[in-house]
Each structure stands twice: as structure tokens, then as C-alpha cells.
Design a protein around this motif. Structure first.
Motif, PDB file in Angstrom:
ATOM      1  N   PRO A 369       0.824  -1.208   0.000  1.00 53.12           N
ATOM      2  CA  PRO A 369       0.000   0.000   0.000  1.00 53.12           C
ATOM      3  C   PRO A 369       0.859   1.258   0.000  1.00 53.12           C
ATOM      4  CG  PRO A 369       0.162  -0.852   2.216  1.00 53.12           C
ATOM      5  CD  PRO A 369       0.886  -1.846   1.334  1.00 53.12           C
ATOM      6  N   PRO A 370       0.271   2.406  -0.250  1.00 52.36           N
ATOM      7  CA  PRO A 370       1.012   3.658  -0.066  1.00 52.36           C
ATOM      8  C   PRO A 370       1.551   3.718   1.366  1.00 52.36           C
ATOM      9  CG  PRO A 370      -1.089   4.062  -1.154  1.00 52.36           C
ATOM     10  CD  PRO A 370      -1.115   2.635  -0.708  1.00 52.36           C
ATOM     11  N   SER A 371       2.844   3.991   1.493  1.00 50.33           N
ATOM     12  CA  SER A 371       3.451   3.824   2.813  1.00 50.33           C
ATOM     13  C   SER A 371       4.739   4.615   2.927  1.00 50.33           C
ATOM     14  CB  SER A 371       3.721   2.337   3.082  1.00 50.33           C
ATOM     15  OG  SER A 371       4.481   1.757   2.034  1.00 50.33           O
ATOM     16  N   SER A 372       5.243   4.671   4.176  1.00 50.17           N
ATOM     17  CA  SER A 372       6.527   5.289   4.480  1.00 50.17           C
ATOM     18  C   SER A 372       6.953   4.760   5.845  1.00 50.17           C
ATOM     19  CB  SER A 372       6.425   6.812   4.530  1.00 50.17           C
ATOM     20  OG  SER A 372       5.821   7.224   5.749  1.00 50.17           O
ATOM     21  N   TRP A 373       8.125   5.224   6.327  1.00 47.03           N
ATOM     22  CA  TRP A 373       8.494   4.872   7.699  1.00 47.03           C
ATOM     23  C   TRP A 373       8.237   6.032   8.646  1.00 47.03           C
ATOM     24  CZ3 TRP A 373      14.489   4.239   8.618  1.00 47.03           C
ATOM     25  CH2 TRP A 373      15.148   5.423   8.319  1.00 47.03           C
ATOM     26  N   GLY A 374       7.494   7.041   8.187  1.00 43.75           N
ATOM     27  CA  GLY A 374       7.196   8.186   9.016  1.00 43.75           C
ATOM     28  C   GLY A 374       6.025   7.937   9.955  1.00 43.75           C
ATOM     29  N   SER A 375       5.644   8.949  10.668  1.00 42.59           N
ATOM     30  CA  SER A 375       4.524   8.851  11.603  1.00 42.59           C
ATOM     31  C   SER A 375       3.286   8.323  10.888  1.00 42.59           C
ATOM     32  CB  SER A 375       4.219  10.222  12.203  1.00 42.59           C
ATOM     33  OG  SER A 375       5.340  10.728  12.884  1.00 42.59           O
ATOM     34  N   GLY A 376       2.635   7.332  11.511  1.00 41.10           N
ATOM     35  CA  GLY A 376       1.465   6.731  10.906  1.00 41.10           C
ATOM     36  C   GLY A 376       1.764   5.759   9.801  1.00 41.10           C
ATOM     37  N   LYS A 377       3.031   5.664   9.411  1.00 45.03           N
ATOM     38  CA  LYS A 377       3.481   4.775   8.337  1.00 45.03           C
ATOM     39  C   LYS A 377       2.790   5.078   7.001  1.00 45.03           C
ATOM     40  CE  LYS A 377       6.025   2.821  11.416  1.00 45.03           C
ATOM     41  NZ  LYS A 377       7.452   3.187  11.492  1.00 45.03           N
ATOM     42  N   ASP A 378       2.278   6.307   6.876  1.00 42.57           N
ATOM     43  CA  ASP A 378       1.656   6.740   5.632  1.00 42.57           C
ATOM     44  C   ASP A 378       2.414   7.965   5.123  1.00 42.57           C
ATOM     45  OD1 ASP A 378       0.806   8.750   7.364  1.00 42.57           O
ATOM     46  OD2 ASP A 378      -1.217   7.922   7.564  1.00 42.57           O
ATOM     47  N   TRP A 379       1.758   8.851   4.409  1.00 46.68           N
ATOM     48  CA  TRP A 379       2.435   9.992   3.801  1.00 46.68           C
ATOM     49  C   TRP A 379       2.229  11.289   4.577  1.00 46.68           C
ATOM     50  CZ3 TRP A 379       0.705   9.324  -2.045  1.00 46.68           C
ATOM     51  CH2 TRP A 379       1.207   8.114  -2.530  1.00 46.68           C
ATOM     52  N   ARG A 380       1.628  11.243   5.761  1.00 48.58           N
ATOM     53  CA  ARG A 380       1.178  12.476   6.413  1.00 48.58           C
ATOM     54  C   ARG A 380       2.320  13.445   6.717  1.00 48.58           C
ATOM     55  NH1 ARG A 380      -1.205   9.843  11.834  1.00 48.58           N
ATOM     56  NH2 ARG A 380      -1.860   8.351  10.235  1.00 48.58           N
ATOM     57  N   VAL A 381       3.518  12.936   7.015  1.00 51.92           N
ATOM     58  CA  VAL A 381       4.628  13.823   7.339  1.00 51.92           C
ATOM     59  C   VAL A 381       4.975  14.716   6.158  1.00 51.92           C
ATOM     60  CG1 VAL A 381       7.098  13.883   7.908  1.00 51.92           C
ATOM     61  CG2 VAL A 381       5.579  12.279   9.088  1.00 51.92           C
ATOM     62  N   TRP A 382       4.841  14.197   4.936  1.00 52.33           N
ATOM     63  CA  TRP A 382       5.256  14.918   3.732  1.00 52.33           C
ATOM     64  C   TRP A 382       4.077  15.487   2.929  1.00 52.33           C
ATOM     65  CZ3 TRP A 382       7.084  10.298   5.556  1.00 52.33           C
ATOM     66  CH2 TRP A 382       8.379  10.350   6.093  1.00 52.33           C
ATOM     67  N   ALA A 383       2.844  15.151   3.341  1.00 55.62           N
ATOM     68  CA  ALA A 383       1.684  15.638   2.591  1.00 55.62           C
ATOM     69  C   ALA A 383       0.547  16.068   3.508  1.00 55.62           C
ATOM     70  CB  ALA A 383       1.187  14.543   1.636  1.00 55.62           C
ATOM     71  N   GLY A 384       0.816  16.236   4.799  1.00 59.30           N
ATOM     72  CA  GLY A 384      -0.224  16.579   5.760  1.00 59.30           C
ATOM     73  C   GLY A 384      -0.546  18.060   5.780  1.00 59.30           C
ATOM     74  N   ASP A 385      -1.475  18.425   6.663  1.00 63.59           N
ATOM     75  CA  ASP A 385      -1.965  19.804   6.720  1.00 63.59           C
ATOM     76  C   ASP A 385      -0.865  20.807   7.042  1.00 63.59           C
ATOM     77  OD1 ASP A 385      -4.486  18.848   6.185  1.00 63.59           O
ATOM     78  OD2 ASP A 385      -5.147  18.845   8.276  1.00 63.59           O
ATOM     79  N   GLN A 386       0.144  20.379   7.805  1.00 61.99           N
ATOM     80  CA  GLN A 386       1.196  21.315   8.191  1.00 61.99           C
ATOM     81  C   GLN A 386       2.079  21.745   7.022  1.00 61.99           C
ATOM     82  OE1 GLN A 386       2.514  18.575  11.509  1.00 61.99           O
ATOM     83  NE2 GLN A 386       2.915  20.539  12.498  1.00 61.99           N
ATOM     84  N   VAL A 387       2.081  20.966   5.955  1.00 56.97           N
ATOM     85  CA  VAL A 387       3.030  21.221   4.855  1.00 56.97           C
ATOM     86  C   VAL A 387       2.320  21.396   3.520  1.00 56.97           C
ATOM     87  CG1 VAL A 387       4.998  20.124   5.969  1.00 56.97           C
ATOM     88  CG2 VAL A 387       3.425  18.730   4.616  1.00 56.97           C
ATOM     89  N   THR A 388       1.065  21.823   3.540  1.00 59.05           N
ATOM     90  CA  THR A 388       0.363  22.025   2.271  1.00 59.05           C
ATOM     91  C   THR A 388       1.067  23.080   1.413  1.00 59.05           C
ATOM     92  OG1 THR A 388      -1.115  23.589   3.393  1.00 59.05           O
ATOM     93  CG2 THR A 388      -1.893  21.316   3.149  1.00 59.05           C
TER      94      THR A 388
END
Length: 501
Positions: A369-388
Motif C-alpha cells: 500500500p502507499p506507505s513510508s516509515w514516518g509517523s502513521g506509516k503513511d504519507w502524512r509527514v510529507w503531505a499533511g496539513d502542516q506542509v500544504t
């Protein structure tokens, strides 16, 4: 003792945000600290074990932009001076802190000897020698560590191709494995990897639904995903705990400010710097032995469980940033050597990702699945509300890059468009969003991202207007030392291999 399974240690060296802000390189203090305290001792451990005839000790990735710094003559002179300065700082502390000064004198002298013996011509000759000897497997990756799933396919492929070409030039062979930056993955990327000659890459354990005991082909491809075994990896270092936080290890954050040396041990969680106890090398050595033995036991038990569950030997993969070993965790290199020596005696086959494939430790295909090793193991660190804002900025950078460099492959190489591509790749680094999301020097990260993006916008505007001479003058004004490395070839963006995938 029969082998219970295979252990793969994967290290990733990545400090690209330390350079390319004004005159390159800057941020030398952080770079040189990591060089002196992690890169030198870790590779010296590998060199000594290889001299004993040991092979397939670990898998190592070096982000290409960092590889450029580790080969750069300016950086080589600078770290040699820094090592000498470390020695002088130790001498200056002798009247106040004689035991600390004597210990730091020995460490600095040893580091100078290692550097002058192995590093005077850069990292590449050393790495190539260890790889040719079979001691390590070297990984590649995109040029400047972007979060690849969020890139346009053409830009993502260009970034990877640029990184693989750079590694091949430096190390003599094109890597067949990569450390995917941030372990970032999006469905379909495996086909891009296959087209680039990449046969194996790393994901985080949850991306394989926690079943990391075998490498897995991804989808319908023959590209293999290796998953970090978090139960094993987090024994060393996790978001909340791990060996380096042990009370007897040297404390990273407590300084003797006149000398910059670190005189204290961790002592305990929540203990203020002024109340931390003095560092005791004997206590630290005992902690290394204790934690190395614990880790070997954890790995062995994990592999026994895997063998019982699968009915065949399996593997466990532990993966970390190289900088943990020595830079953040002073005793990390000693721990690493103890573990690499003890695992074979415990019946564990120490190998590389390539070696695990050769040993047949491959399972059934899996959909990742779409994934990463960041928080939540998803993309939120690089695509979340804080970094729009940064996501939008990156979209504009990519569009400008593609608009300005879309010339047919085979055209004469253009240093102006190469410079544009370099600045775009730096703007797209995953570090800027990570630092903002984690509130770690967020202002600096935004400044860096916007600074590179503004250069892209200005240069792309001149090229779009046909202002080739002012564009060349602008690039010349940035200065030769502001170039990342010479292997960014913008012509690749116009090649059918990239644009028609």
C-alpha cells in the motif's frame, strides 16, 4: 550450531540539508561531526572485520548528494582541519577536565589516523574497496532524497536515474538495490524501479502487513521489497526508547561549553544537564556488552520463531540511519562490532539484501500500500496539513523544471539547465517537509525550500523568455561551490526512457 536464519543490517547515510545554502558546503560542523563520529568508525569496523575474512557484513546506502560531499576536496580539507581542532580542544580542556581531555585526545588521534590512512581521497575509493572485497553491499537511490511518491513520474524517474548514474560513476557499478527515501512507496513505483534496473528496495514493516520474514515480489513485478522488522529494529532505536538512551551511555545533548566536549552520561530520563553524572568508559563498555548480547538473543529468538512458523529459515532486517552509530550514540560503533562478531556464533547467518536473495529467502508476491516509515506509516509527514504550502511549492518546481528542460535527448549538454535541475532536486528534498512536520528548525527548512524554488522560478523564467545569456550569467553568479555535483544531466528529462514510461 546450525543456522537459524539470516540477519540483514541496512544502514543509510543521509545528511544533505547540511549543505548548499550560500557557499557550498556549509553546515560543516554537523557534517564533520557525523563524519568523525559515525562514518569513520563505522567503516573502520567493517574494514577490520573484512581483514579477518568476513563477508556480507551489512548493506549500506549513501545518498548521492552526501556522497558528493564526502568526495569533495573542500570537505576533505575541512574535516581534516576539524579533526585537528578536536585534538586541540581536548588539549585545551586538560587543566579543567583531565580525564575527559585524555580520552578525547585518544579518540581524536585515532580518528586522524583513520582519516589519513583511508579517507584522504574521499569516501568512494574506500567504499568501492569494501564492496569489491565482498564486505558490504552498496545501495543507490534518488539524487537528493525526495519523497518520491509525491513526485510526478517523469521527475521521480529523473531523480532516481540521476542518483544511480552518480553512484555508478563514483563506485564503478550501477546499484541493483536502493534505499527508497523515507521508505516512501506508491503503487506502481515497482515498475519504474524495474525499468531502471533496480531489483530490491526497502519498505517499513507495516507495508508488508508486518510479515517481514522473507523478501517479497511486489505485485506482478520481479522487484523485491524487504521490510524492516520493527520488533527487532526498535530494540535498538524507536520513537520512544532503545539502547542509546541507557543511563550509562554518553549523553549527546550535554556539553562542556568552553571545549564543546561531552562530559556526561545519560544518567536518567528527565535529569537536567547540570545534574548528570560524569561519563564512565568502563560503565559504557559494560552496557555495550550487555546490550549487544540482548540484541543477539532477540534476533536469534525472532529467527527461531520465523523458522517454526514458515517451516523454513527466514530473515530479519534491521535498518537505521548510519549517523545513529557514533554521532547520536557514541558507543554505537563498538556495539555494532560486538553484534557482528556475536551473531554468527549464535547460529545467525549475517548477510546483505543481495545475499538473502541468493540464499532463496524470497516469498510470495504482495501488494504494497502507499506507505513510508514516518509517523502513521503513511504519507502524512510529507503531505499533511502542516506542509500544504510545501506540497504546492513542489508542484510548481516540478512544472517549471519540466517546462524548461523538455528538449530532445541527445542535444548538447547545457550547464544552465543542469543547474536548474540541481536546484529543483534540492527544493524537492523530503527533509524540508519532515523538519516542518516535526517542528525541527521549521523556519530554516521553509527558507531552504523557498530559496531553491525561487532560483528555479527565476532561471526558468529567463529560459522561457529566450534569455539564454542572462540565464548563464545568473548561474555563474551562484558560484561554482554552490553546485551539488557534476552528474545532474538535465537531458535525461527529455529522453524517451523517462518521458514515455
Amino acid at each position: 550450531m546450525g543456522r537459524v536464519g539470516a540477519f540483514c543490517l541496512v544502514l543509510h547515510s543521509h545528511l544533505p540539508w547540511l549543505a548548499h545554502h550560500g557557499r557550498w558546503p556549509v553546515g560543516e560542523e554537523w557534517l564533520y561531526q557525523a563524519w568523525a563520529h559515525a562514518y569513520l568508525p563505522v567503516l573502520d569496523v567493517v574494514r577490520r572485520l573484512a581483514a579477518e575474512g568476513r563477508r556480507d557484513l551489512l548493506t549500506l546506502g549513501v545518498t548521492p548528494v552526501l556522497a558528493a560531499q564526502l568526495d569533495d576536496p573542500h570537505s576533505l580539507r575541512g574535516v581534516h582541519d576539524w579533526l585537528g581542532g578536536w585534538l586541540l580542544r581536548a588539549h585545551g580542556a586538560a587543566p579543567r577536565l583531565p580525564a575527559l581531555a585524555a580520552r578525547e585526545h585518544r579518540l581524536a588521534t585515532g580518528a586522524l589516523q583513520v582519516f589519513e590512512r583511508d579517507w584522504r581521497h574521499g569516501a568512494s575509493p574506500l567504499l568501492r574497496g569494501l564492496a569489491d572485497a565482498g564486505a558490504i553491499e552498496l545501495l543507490g537511490g534518488p539524487a537528493t532524497h525526495p519523497f518520491a511518491p509525491l513526485l510526478l513520474p517523469e521527475v521521480r524517474t529523473f531523480a532516481l536515474e540521476t542518483g544511480l548514474v552518480d553512484t555508478a560513476i563514483r563506485l564503478g557499478a550501477r546499484p541493483a538495490g536502493i534505499w527508497a527515501p523515507e521508505c516512501g512507496y506508491g503503487p506502481g513505483m515497482e515498475h519504474e524501479y524495474a525499468a531502471a534496473g533496480v531489483r530490491r528496495f526497502l519498505v517499513d514493516g507495516p507495508a508488508l502487513h508486518g510479515d517481514t520474514a522473507l523478501a517479497r515480489p511486489v505485485g506482478t513485478s520481479d522487484v523485491l521489497a524487504f521490510g524492516r522488522d520493527l520488533d527487532v529494529t526498535y530494540r535498538v532505536w524507536s520513537p520512544r526508547s532503545g539502547y542509546p538512551g541507557g543511563r550509562d551511555y554518553r549523553d549527546f545533548h550535554t556539553f562542556d561549553h568552553p571545549s564543546g566536549l561531552k562530559p556526561a552520561r545519560v544518567t536518567g530520563r528527565g535529569v537536567e544537564p547540570e545534574h548528570k553524572r560524569p561519563y564512565d568508559p568502563d560503565r559504557a563498555a559494560a552496557a555495550v556488552a550487555r546490550d549487544a548480547a540482548d540484541f543477539v538473543s532477540v534476533v536469534r529468538e525472532r529467527l527461531l520463531e520465523v523458522r517454526e512458523r514458515l517451516g523454513r529459515p527466514g530473515l530479519t532486517v534491521a535498518a537505521f540511519d548510519t549517523e545513529l552509530f557514533g554521532h547520536w550514540w557514541h558507543e554505537g560503533p563498538a556495539w555494532l562490532e560486538a553484534v557482528l562478531r556475536a551473531l554468527p556464533a549464535a547460529g545467525v547467518h549475517v548477510t546483505t539484501l543481495r545475499g538473502a536473495v541468493d540464499a532463496g529467502l524470497v516469498g510470495e508476491p504482495v501488494e504494497v500500500p502507499p506507505s513510508s516509515w514516518g509517523s502513521g506509516k503513511d504519507w502524512r509527514v510529507w503531505a499533511g496539513d502542516q506542509v500544504t504550502d510545501l506540497v504546492a511549492l513542489n508542484e510548481g518546481v516540478q512544472k517549471a523544471l519540466l517546462d524548461a528542460t523538455g528538449r530532445p535527448a541527445g542535444a548538447t549538454r547545457d550547464p544552465v539547465r543542469d543547474a536548474l535541475a540541481q536546484q529543483a532536486l534540492l527544493a524537492l528534498s523530503s527533509d524540508w517537509a519532515f523538519m516542518v512536520s516535526k517542528d525541527s528548525a521549521a523556519g530554516y527548512a521553509r527558507d531552504r525550500a523557498h530559496g531553491h524554488a525561487e532560483r528555479v522560478e527565476e532561471l526558468a523564467g529567463l529560459l522561457a523568455a529566450g534569455q539564454e545569456r542572462p540565464a548563464a550569467h545568473l548561474v555563474a553568479g551562484w558560484g561554482a561551490m554552490d553546485s551539488v555535483f557534476g552528474h545532474v544531466d538535465a537531458r535525461l528529462l527529455g529522453s524517451p526512457r523517462i518521458t514515455h514510461r
